[in-house]
Design an enzyme around this catalytic site. Sequence first.
Site, PDB file in Angstrom:
ATOM      1  N   HIS A 107      -9.511  -3.148   6.611  1.00  0.00           N
ATOM      2  CA  HIS A 107      -9.004  -2.809   8.042  1.00  0.00           C
ATOM      3  C   HIS A 107      -9.256  -4.137   8.959  1.00  0.00           C
ATOM      4  CE1 HIS A 107      -8.400   0.967   6.332  1.00  0.00           C
ATOM      5  NE2 HIS A 107      -7.353   1.080   6.923  1.00  0.00           N
ATOM      6  N   GLU A 149      -1.262   8.514  -0.255  1.00  0.00           N
ATOM      7  CA  GLU A 149      -1.968   7.393  -0.584  1.00  0.00           C
ATOM      8  C   GLU A 149      -3.198   7.838  -1.569  1.00  0.00           C
ATOM      9  OE1 GLU A 149      -3.488   6.022   3.360  1.00  0.00           O
ATOM     10  OE2 GLU A 149      -4.014   8.034   3.818  1.00  0.00           O
ATOM     11  N   ASP A 178      -4.114   2.291   0.373  1.00  0.00           N
ATOM     12  CA  ASP A 178      -4.917   3.096  -0.023  1.00  0.00           C
ATOM     13  C   ASP A 178      -4.506   3.649  -1.776  1.00  0.00           C
ATOM     14  OD1 ASP A 178      -7.269   3.343   1.269  1.00  0.00           O
ATOM     15  OD2 ASP A 178      -6.299   4.231   2.966  1.00  0.00           O
ATOM     16  N   CYS A 204       4.107   2.433   4.841  1.00  0.00           N
ATOM     17  CA  CYS A 204       3.487   1.880   6.098  1.00  0.00           C
ATOM     18  C   CYS A 204       2.225   0.768   5.639  1.00  0.00           C
ATOM     19  CB  CYS A 204       3.262   2.976   7.020  1.00  0.00           C
ATOM     20  SG  CYS A 204       2.013   4.077   6.156  1.00  0.00           S
TER      21      CYS A 204
END
Length: 589
Positions: A213, A456, A480, A527
């Site tokens: 992240h 995910e 993920d 996404c």
Amino acid sequence: MTFSIHGLAVARGIAIGRAVLVASSRVDVAHYFIDPAQIESEIDRVRSGRNAVVEEIHRLQQTISQLGPKDAPNELRALLDVHLMMLQDEELIGGVKHWIQDRLYNAEWALTTQLEMVARQFDEMEDEYLRERKADLEQITEKVLRAMQGVASPTLPTVVRSGRKPAQQDLQLDDTDVPLVLIAHELSPSDMLQFKQGVFAGFVTDVGGKTSHTAIVARSMDIPAVVGARTASQLVRQDDWVIIDGDAGVVIVDPSPIILAEYGYKQRQVELERSRLGRLLNTPAITLDGERVELLANIEMPEDAPAAMRAGAVGVGLFRSEFLFMGRQSQLPDEEEQYQAYRRAVEGMNGLPVTIRTVDVGADKPMDGNLPETAYLNPALGLRAIRWSLADPAMFLTQLRAILRAAAHGPVKMLIPMLAHLSEIRQTLALIEQARAELTRDGHTFGAVQLGAMIEIPAAALMLKTFLRHFDYLSIGTNDLIQYTLAIDRADESVAHLYDPLHPAVLRLVADTIAECRAQGKEVSVCGEMAGDIAMTRLLLGLGLRSFSMHPAQILAVKQEVLRADTSKLAPWAQAVLVHDEPASLLAG
Ligand code: PEP
Ligand code: MG
């Protein structure tokens, strides 16, 4: 002497600037440039902070002078003497003054920069006792920082710089015109968010994977970044000249004039390519065979909405709401604060849809902003995302109510992360119903939302029919999905070479999800970072994807790929890629 460090390329482009080593402090430190008129007051703030700590130590010394050696051992007395000595050391204060006067760093930034400089000298000492004094130095710096927090700071960043050329209204001082690049051992996503104000022209961290992240936030800032550079923060010194090649994942330290000229040229080429892409801004994203493609933005804060609009996004496909929750210690945002934040995002998008994902903390997005040090825990498999929300229904209801209220101000889609079990789906839907009932009871206005689930976890991708019975749309979180399918920690650079978006198993799960949604006439988007990777655009189009959500900075590059694509030709090719043992070998074709 020129040398290079290799890491993982996470955000494209070339940055050339002076290194700023960020000391990892447990106190949040703001980084901004002050106005020359503030130099004296900033130096005073550091002095006041230091004096407050000196006084505190004097008081402590007085108290223990009345105690016997049993209650106040000699070591404690000696330690306090060392702390006092350090606080009164001219090198520390003189250095801090230099950063404030000559570089116009704000007081906290100047102090941590000087700490980093002195800490290095300690590291190089042969005497072990002296080497260990580094920890004392860190401790007293932290105390001074805390003491300074009580002293009001002129927080307005009067000069905010990025890699761009200084605008006229910016300060024009020789030394301050130089772009700065940040070098750190590790930065948490919330640390990274602090730098979003644009002080730095590039980033390098020792640790982190491509889709960690921290890397994602760096990418969203659209400035060159390299992560997983292992020893960069030890090899680079404060103020070194550094080139960050965000395309190759290389950091060049102390470059020779020839290398500098070469990268200066590359930098201009990148800028040229960007301005060329800018011409596509108002062109609709339609393929050669007439397929309309939706290009959406991923955002972290409501304030990112204008940038998404400027980049030509036709909506927000992923608002990572957890960034509102991070670094708040135990003070989570209440319903009103969340409602206002979601509302700002919705209004900022001017009637375009905004997909708000419910909070996804855990793993490499810890709530308190500090990355976990415990190696034995497996946070990516732990209490993360929807699991965390369902573990605290009151907190979750607060968020659900806030999102539903924001939906009264424009089109909102709600997105639930990391679902894997039918029981989780049922609990989530029940809580959404409860939130609606409570809002009605309390007389609040709220809007209708479309409900979506993220795919995910492989388990979710293997039970699509169940998911589609309960949700209006699906959004594939490839970051993920890859992590959990391949058992590769996305934040761990030591296994980054195994993190493969083109692994046949990953492609199969992505393809099946798209196909099942299309068969049932339900919307589906990607996404994860795959959506903004131009190397993947044709494949995803060929698999039937028509909705991509990515960092705003990637939108035009992906649009260019869309405009050049013919999905009628890409579809059979994508099926061949899907059944190939080594899909990557076909991707160039
Ligand atoms: C993903 O997993 O692909 C995703 C978009 O969510 P995040 O990166 O925030 O985990
Ligand atoms: Mg995810």
